[in-house]
Design an enzyme around this catalytic site. Structure first.
Site, short mmCIF file in Angstrom:
data_model
loop_
_atom_site.label_atom_id
_atom_site.label_comp_id
_atom_site.label_asym_id
_atom_site.label_seq_id
_atom_site.Cartn_x
_atom_site.Cartn_y
_atom_site.Cartn_z
N ILE A 90 3.37 4.11 -1.14
CA ILE A 90 4.22 3.54 -0.10
C ILE A 90 5.38 2.89 -0.81
O ILE A 90 5.19 2.15 -1.78
CB ILE A 90 3.46 2.54 0.80
CG1 ILE A 90 4.35 2.07 1.95
CG2 ILE A 90 2.87 1.41 0.01
CD1 ILE A 90 3.62 1.32 3.04
N GLU A 124 -4.76 0.96 -3.82
CA GLU A 124 -4.73 0.20 -5.06
C GLU A 124 -3.32 -0.32 -5.25
O GLU A 124 -2.36 0.34 -4.89
CB GLU A 124 -5.10 1.05 -6.29
CG GLU A 124 -6.53 1.52 -6.33
CD GLU A 124 -6.73 2.87 -5.66
OE1 GLU A 124 -5.74 3.54 -5.30
OE2 GLU A 124 -7.90 3.26 -5.48
N ASN A 129 1.66 -7.13 -9.11
CA ASN A 129 2.58 -6.97 -7.99
C ASN A 129 2.22 -7.94 -6.86
O ASN A 129 1.73 -7.55 -5.80
CB ASN A 129 2.59 -5.53 -7.50
CG ASN A 129 3.75 -5.23 -6.59
OD1 ASN A 129 4.40 -6.14 -6.06
ND2 ASN A 129 4.03 -3.95 -6.40
N TYR A 136 0.40 -6.77 1.91
CA TYR A 136 -0.85 -6.15 2.37
C TYR A 136 -1.78 -7.18 3.00
O TYR A 136 -2.39 -6.92 4.05
CB TYR A 136 -1.56 -5.43 1.22
CG TYR A 136 -0.80 -4.27 0.65
CD1 TYR A 136 -0.20 -3.32 1.47
CD2 TYR A 136 -0.67 -4.11 -0.72
CE1 TYR A 136 0.50 -2.25 0.94
CE2 TYR A 136 0.02 -3.04 -1.26
CZ TYR A 136 0.61 -2.12 -0.43
OH TYR A 136 1.31 -1.06 -0.96
#
Length: 170
Positions: A90, A124, A129, A136
């Site tokens: 993504i 994952e 990050n 998320y």
């Protein structure tokens, strides 16, 4: 039912300054020359043309988010296996980040996943990050594990991946 190839979305107030209308369309080979520089700018270890071509051949769900001026805002690649969807890639165009497009992409992924009767979405993300992990988490994913030495790192040892999941149905 699948994501309409030209579904138009009116954006919310936080993204109205970026574009008034956006739409999804399937990734095709015609978009690769536009997509690859974005992928290379976004990641230290980007997917290659071959990775995207292999995903197309495999029939993975690959959607582009495009604005009214045909600017590529972002994209996702996902694979379904039984009652699970695995988010493989993504990406929000670095020029369009922090405008809410990741949320739009994740909403579209969840909608498509539910249409496939998936129970879970898995992904994952690099341990380092923090920004993506926060996106998320705010979108309903939970950190459920760690894959040690998962990601290549051009500047040192391999990096751990945080395994995240989202349950789609109660």
């Amino acid at each position: 039912m699948t994501l309409p190839s030209s579904s138009t979305l009116a954006t919310d107030a936080s993204t109205q300054d970026a574009a008034s209308l956006v739409h999804f369309e399937p990734l095709s080979a015609l978009w690769l020359d536009t997509l690859l520089p974005i992928e290379e700018q976004a990641y230290v270890h980007p997917w290659t043309r071959g990775n995207f071509q292999d995903a197309m051949v495999a029939g993975y769900q690959m959607q582009l988010l495009v604005d009214a001026d045909h600017q590529l805002l972002g994209y996702f690649v996902a694979m379904q296996a039984l009652d699970e969807v695995h988010l493989l890639n993504i990406t929000v165009n670095p020029a369009c980040q922090r405008q809410g497009w990741a949320r739009v992409l994740l909403d579209a992924l969840a909608l498509w996943s539910r249409q496939q009767n998936a129970q879970w979405i898995w992904l994952e993300v690099r341990e380092s990050n923090a920004r993506a992990r926060e996106v998320y988490l705010r979108h309903g994913f939970a950190e459920v594990g760690l894959r040690k030495n998962y990601y290549p790192n051009p500047n040192g040892p391999r990096e751990h991946a945080v395994l995240m999941s989202q349950k789609l149905w109660p």
